[in-house]
Every structure is written in structure tokens, then in C-alpha cells.
Design a protein around this motif. Structure first.
Motif, PDB file in Angstrom:
ATOM      1  N   GLN A 196     -38.240  16.471 -26.166  1.00 39.05           N
ATOM      2  CA  GLN A 196     -37.957  15.546 -25.069  1.00 39.05           C
ATOM      3  C   GLN A 196     -39.163  14.659 -24.749  1.00 39.05           C
ATOM      4  OE1 GLN A 196     -35.322  18.838 -22.872  1.00 39.05           O
ATOM      5  NE2 GLN A 196     -35.866  17.157 -21.502  1.00 39.05           N
ATOM      6  N   VAL A 197     -40.247  14.830 -25.491  1.00 37.91           N
ATOM      7  CA  VAL A 197     -41.453  14.044 -25.244  1.00 37.91           C
ATOM      8  C   VAL A 197     -41.926  13.426 -26.554  1.00 37.91           C
ATOM      9  CG1 VAL A 197     -43.831  14.093 -24.415  1.00 37.91           C
ATOM     10  CG2 VAL A 197     -42.120  15.591 -23.363  1.00 37.91           C
ATOM     11  N   TYR A 198     -42.148  12.108 -26.533  1.00 43.14           N
ATOM     12  CA  TYR A 198     -42.709  11.434 -27.703  1.00 43.14           C
ATOM     13  C   TYR A 198     -44.022  10.774 -27.301  1.00 43.14           C
ATOM     14  CZ  TYR A 198     -43.426   8.406 -31.701  1.00 43.14           C
ATOM     15  OH  TYR A 198     -43.979   7.789 -32.794  1.00 43.14           O
ATOM     16  N   PRO A 199     -45.163  11.247 -27.847  1.00 39.90           N
ATOM     17  CA  PRO A 199     -46.452  10.618 -27.536  1.00 39.90           C
ATOM     18  C   PRO A 199     -46.493   9.211 -28.152  1.00 39.90           C
ATOM     19  CG  PRO A 199     -46.733  12.806 -28.541  1.00 39.90           C
ATOM     20  CD  PRO A 199     -45.313  12.398 -28.746  1.00 39.90           C
ATOM     21  N   GLU A 200     -46.573   8.209 -27.301  1.00 35.28           N
ATOM     22  CA  GLU A 200     -46.484   6.815 -27.766  1.00 35.28           C
ATOM     23  C   GLU A 200     -47.852   6.144 -27.898  1.00 35.28           C
ATOM     24  OE1 GLU A 200     -44.038   3.296 -28.630  1.00 35.28           O
ATOM     25  OE2 GLU A 200     -43.249   5.208 -27.950  1.00 35.28           O
ATOM     26  N   ILE A 201     -48.714   6.373 -26.910  1.00 36.53           N
ATOM     27  CA  ILE A 201     -50.012   5.675 -26.893  1.00 36.53           C
ATOM     28  C   ILE A 201     -51.119   6.679 -26.554  1.00 36.53           C
ATOM     29  CG2 ILE A 201     -51.368   3.829 -25.824  1.00 36.53           C
ATOM     30  CD1 ILE A 201     -48.703   2.427 -25.177  1.00 36.53           C
ATOM     31  N   LEU A 202     -52.157   6.693 -27.379  1.00 33.69           N
ATOM     32  CA  LEU A 202     -53.331   7.522 -27.125  1.00 33.69           C
ATOM     33  C   LEU A 202     -54.373   6.656 -26.428  1.00 33.69           C
ATOM     34  CD1 LEU A 202     -54.950  10.168 -27.533  1.00 33.69           C
ATOM     35  CD2 LEU A 202     -55.682   9.255 -29.757  1.00 33.69           C
ATOM     36  N   LEU A 203     -54.813   7.096 -25.263  1.00 33.81           N
ATOM     37  CA  LEU A 203     -55.749   6.334 -24.438  1.00 33.81           C
ATOM     38  C   LEU A 203     -57.102   7.043 -24.400  1.00 33.81           C
ATOM     39  CD1 LEU A 203     -53.302   5.831 -21.431  1.00 33.81           C
ATOM     40  CD2 LEU A 203     -53.830   4.127 -23.191  1.00 33.81           C
ATOM     41  N   TRP A 204     -58.154   6.323 -24.795  1.00 34.92           N
ATOM     42  CA  TRP A 204     -59.526   6.830 -24.673  1.00 34.92           C
ATOM     43  C   TRP A 204     -60.175   6.128 -23.486  1.00 34.92           C
ATOM     44  CZ3 TRP A 204     -61.709  10.694 -27.525  1.00 34.92           C
ATOM     45  CH2 TRP A 204     -61.015  11.089 -28.686  1.00 34.92           C
ATOM     46  N   TYR A 205     -60.806   6.904 -22.622  1.00 36.43           N
ATOM     47  CA  TYR A 205     -61.377   6.313 -21.405  1.00 36.43           C
ATOM     48  C   TYR A 205     -62.621   7.075 -20.991  1.00 36.43           C
ATOM     49  CZ  TYR A 205     -59.570  10.344 -18.855  1.00 36.43           C
ATOM     50  OH  TYR A 205     -59.349  11.625 -18.398  1.00 36.43           O
TER      51      TYR A 205
END
Length: 210
Positions: A196-205
């Protein structure tokens, strides 16, 4: 947006600075997600035909902000953009076929049992994400198919009952919402099926202190 609430750390950051973002593509994860979303869409439609309403429960301000990404989500299955914490180490495995978001999270505690914990606010995720090399941290912006959401506001949740409601009952996900009973508490969306979860964008901060 960053929304910091609740007990602060010794020195709380005043903001989060995005360093880089990567759009992810994992065909195996997407296939599982698409199939599960289609199934939930049918179940939600059946519930509506029987007169049961399906409420989004999304925070309007957060939803409007994330909708500005311009990527269309499936409203009929109650799909939402939500954040999920992940360690820098786990992020290296994210494009592997066998990557399991359910075991790669950086959550602190499992108030609602073993599931995938998501939130509308990146500031909430930041509290649980460990620092990596060069002072950077990372989190995921995910498509989450929530379907029929079971809202629970108990201070001491009945994990067994909640998991049953969302895996064997008429609900597909949980909203742990203790804000009214305990001002400053956070809202957690939890799903118990990784498809039920699709990782779409990886954010580095990095954290900003001013």
C-alpha cells in the motif's frame, strides 16, 4: 511543509534544508502497489454502494501543499502523499527488487503494532531520522493508498484490535489521532501491507539552526 510539535529535542532545528531529491523507479514495488491499489479501489467502491462513507482524514493544508507536486494520485482508492523516515544506510538498498519499506523505517516505537508509519509533516519524520555522512539525513515521500481509514484516538491503543480492523475487517489503514486528547501529539497513518506504500521520492536534507 515542516510542522514541529510536541516535546522538543535539547536543541530543536528551526527548519529543514533540502539538499537533493531523487525520483525513484522500482518496477517490482510498483507492480505490487498498483495491484493492491486496484483491489482497494474496488472495495472502496463496494463500500460506497452499501452506503458507507469513506473519509480522507487528510490535513487540508498539508494535502494542498503536496498536491502542488502536480503528480496525479488515485482519489478513488484514497491515495495520499505521506512522508516516511529512513536511515541513510537503508536508503542505499531502496532500488533493490527485494527492498522492504516495512523493515527500513526509522520510527521510534511501534505504538500501533508492526506496520509502516507515515505522516503528513516532514518535521515530524525528522525527529526519528538518524544523521548520516556530512550531516545529512533522508526521508521518503511516498504514495500511500489508505482506502477506508480507521481513526483511533486512544492514549493506549489496543494493537491487536486495530491490526485486525485494518487487515481482516472493512478498513485498509489506521489514523492514530491523539491531538484532541493530548495537545501536541502527532498524527500517525499506519498501513500493515507494504504494497500500500510506494516510495516515490528520496529526499536528502540537513537540519537548520538559526
Amino acid at each position: 511543509g515542516a510542522k514541529n510539535e510536541g516535546p522538543a529535542e535539547a536543541v530543536a532545528p528551526t527548519g529543514l534544508e533540502l539538499v537533493r531529491a531523487s525520483r525513484l523507479q522500482n518496477s517490482q514495488s510498483w507492480s505490487g502497489y498498483a495491484a493492491r491499489t486496484a483491489a482497494i479501489k474496488e472495495q472502496v467502491a463496494a463500500s460506497k454502494k452499501e452506503g458507507r462513507s469513506v473519509v480522507s482524514l487528510a490535513d487540508p493544508m498539508s494535502a494542498a501543499h503536496l498536491d502542488s507536486l502536480g503528480i496525479r494520485l488515485d482519489e478513488d482508492s484514497n491515495c495520499r502523499w505521506l512522508f516516511h523516515g529512513i536511515s541513510a544506510e537503508a536508503s542505499k538498498r531502496i532500488l533493490e527488487a527485494e527492498f522492504d519499506i516495512g523493515t527500513a523505517g526509522a520510527e521510534d516505537g511501534m505504538l500501533y503494532g508492526r506496520g509502516i508509519y507515515l505522516t503528513e509533516w516532514c518535521g515530524q519524520v525528522d525527529r526519528t531520522v538518524p544523521e548520516g555522512a556530512e550531516g545529512l539525513r533522508c526521508m521518503l515521500l511516498c504514495r500511500a493508498t489508505l482506502g477506508s481509514v480507521y481513526r483511533d484516538d486512544a492514549m493506549l491503543p489496543d494493537k491487536v484490535n486495530l491490526i485486525h480492523q485494518c487487515t481482516g475487517g472493512e478498513y485498509h489503514s489506521l489514523l492514530g489521532d491523539r491531538e484532541e486528547r493530548s495537545p501536541g501529539s502527532t498524527r500517525d497513518f499506519v498501513v500493515y501491507d507494504r504494497n500500500q506504500v510506494y516510495p516515490e521520492i528520496l529526499l536528502w536534507y540537513r537540519r537548520v539552526y538559526s
